[in-house]
Design a protein around this motif. Structure first.
Motif, PDB file in Angstrom:
ATOM      1  N   LEU A  13     111.546  61.771  -0.587  1.00 41.62           N
ATOM      2  CA  LEU A  13     110.132  61.268  -0.488  1.00 41.62           C
ATOM      3  C   LEU A  13     109.450  61.456  -1.820  1.00 41.62           C
ATOM      4  N   ASN A  25     105.480  62.024  -2.488  1.00 37.10           N
ATOM      5  CA  ASN A  25     103.814  61.854  -1.916  1.00 37.10           C
ATOM      6  C   ASN A  25     103.772  61.496  -0.440  1.00 37.10           C
ATOM      7  N   THR A  26     105.322  61.253   0.269  1.00 37.52           N
ATOM      8  CA  THR A  26     105.175  60.572   1.751  1.00 37.52           C
ATOM      9  C   THR A  26     103.975  62.192   3.109  1.00 37.52           C
ATOM     10  N   PRO A  27     103.329  61.181   3.504  1.00 41.08           N
ATOM     11  CA  PRO A  27     103.090  61.783   4.696  1.00 41.08           C
ATOM     12  C   PRO A  27     103.820  62.665   5.642  1.00 41.08           C
ATOM     13  N   LEU A  28     103.682  64.366   5.790  1.00 47.84           N
ATOM     14  CA  LEU A  28     104.052  64.987   6.743  1.00 47.84           C
ATOM     15  C   LEU A  28     103.471  65.707   7.428  1.00 47.84           C
ATOM     16  N   PRO A  76      98.180  63.596   8.465  1.00 45.32           N
ATOM     17  CA  PRO A  76      98.957  64.485   7.692  1.00 45.32           C
ATOM     18  C   PRO A  76      98.377  65.917   8.070  1.00 45.32           C
ATOM     19  N   ARG A 134     101.879  66.229   2.508  1.00 43.99           N
ATOM     20  CA  ARG A 134     103.122  64.882   1.583  1.00 43.99           C
ATOM     21  C   ARG A 134     103.662  66.104   0.974  1.00 43.99           C
ATOM     22  N   LYS A 135     104.619  65.194   0.755  1.00 45.11           N
ATOM     23  CA  LYS A 135     106.273  65.931   0.530  1.00 45.11           C
ATOM     24  C   LYS A 135     106.970  64.712  -0.866  1.00 45.11           C
ATOM     25  N   SER A 136     107.526  65.704  -1.731  1.00 42.74           N
ATOM     26  CA  SER A 136     108.144  65.279  -2.550  1.00 42.74           C
ATOM     27  C   SER A 136     109.499  65.412  -2.818  1.00 42.74           C
ATOM     28  N   VAL A 189     108.218  63.026   9.826  1.00 40.04           N
ATOM     29  CA  VAL A 189     107.687  61.819   9.130  1.00 40.04           C
ATOM     30  C   VAL A 189     108.419  60.355   9.715  1.00 40.04           C
ATOM     31  N   ASP A 233     108.658  55.393   6.583  1.00 35.74           N
ATOM     32  CA  ASP A 233     109.000  56.383   4.909  1.00 35.74           C
ATOM     33  C   ASP A 233     110.057  57.143   4.724  1.00 35.74           C
TER      34      ASP A 233
END
Length: 293
Positions: free
Chosen positions: A231, A233-236, A245, A248-250, A287, A291
């Motif tokens: 991930l 900066n992926t919307p969670l 969301p 955001r997760k990385s 997610v 993504d």
């Protein structure tokens, strides 16, 4: 009817199955033999492994019991034994009563129907969605209309097109299919009902009621449990149906159970948390499938 899922049914006679290859071949569900008869020691010796490995690879599962019952009392004892074998497990597909043995063939239609009702009634009372597995001849000659109307039917008819005139939810259409991960022939099946939604929405087969936020758009996904997900900066999302969301997760996360709900997957922070209960404690969030990298 349009098939919603394609699957297989297996027992110890298929040997040590490579479930990763089964999943890669496109199989979405598997009906697993749990046992036969009514006595201790009549468990299918591959059931525990098949259940564990199928789930691990994101394959939806059901279970079935092969019957030798000749009386209502026998059927009740078989049901109790079957329930002991499946206790503590969850099944997205039905648990089924397989009645077809030659030793039962001389019993009358009423006797067979009473046996089916005894097993299915006891199993249903324990909180399970029950199907009756039988071939075309048995359904037409040995099982009463009241039973066929009351319980879901898993039809066994090895043909290009089934000729059975009644309703059925699953169809075993061949005993000589081929699939990756299994040496030799395999029984192949099609399912025409959205069984996973039925189980989750109604709290059956080991699921708590409302286990999915909605009964729509739940299916076996393309990503198996424990698959790593990168991930950036992926919307969670907090649920499969949240519009916005929650964060955001990385970093590296893992697919939790391989079930796609409304185009989203549950993820978890460690591969060791995959499939562990309770869900709320082990799942980071949802997610979007788009993504997942």
């Amino acid at each position: 009817m349009e098939a919603k899922y394609k699957g297989i049914d297996v027992s110890k006679w298929q040997g040590d199955i490579n479930w990763e290859k089964v999943r890669a071949s496109g199989v979405e569900f598997a009906m697993l033999r749990a046992g036969f008869g009514r006595c201790q020691g009549q468990n299918d010796t591959s059931f525990e492994r098949n259940y564990r490995e199928a789930k691990k690879n994101g394959i939806l599962v059901g279970a079935y019991h092969y019957s030798y019952a000749k009386t209502v009392s026998d059927a009740e004892k078989e049901a109790e034994y079957f329930l002991s074998l499946i206790s503590g497990k969850s099944f997205e597909f039905p648990v089924a009563f397989d009645i077809e043995d030659n030793s039962q063939k001389n019993l009358s239609r009423e006797e067979i129907s009473n046996i089916v009702e005894a097993f299915c009634g006891r199993t249903e009372k324990a909180g399970y969605f029950v199907s009756v597995y039988a071939n075309l001849w048995w359904l037409n000659n040995k099982i009463s209309d009241r039973v066929k109307e009351r319980y879901d039917i898993w039809l066994a008819q090895w043909a290009d097109t089934p000729s059975y005139g009644g309703k059925y939810g699953m169809w075993q259409y061949t005993s000589s299919g081929k699939t990756g991960g299994i040496t030799g022939n395999t029984d192949m099946d099609l399912a025409f009902k959205d069984y996973p939604n039925i189980m989750r929405a109604n709290g059956l087969n080991g699921f708590s009621k409302g286990a999915a936020e909605s009964t729509d758009n739940v299916k076996s996904g393309a990503f198996p449990p424990r698959r790593s997900v990168a991930l950036c900066n992926t919307p969670l999302f907090s649920s499969a149906y949240s519009k916005a969301p929650s964060a955001r997760k990385s970093g590296t996360y893992y697919i939790y159970d391989g079930i796609e709900i409304n185009g989203r997957y549950r993820i978890t922070s460690s591969a060791s948390f995959a499939l562990k209960k309770p869900i709320g404690k082990n799942v980071t969030g949802f997610v979007n499938a788009d993504d997942i990298r």
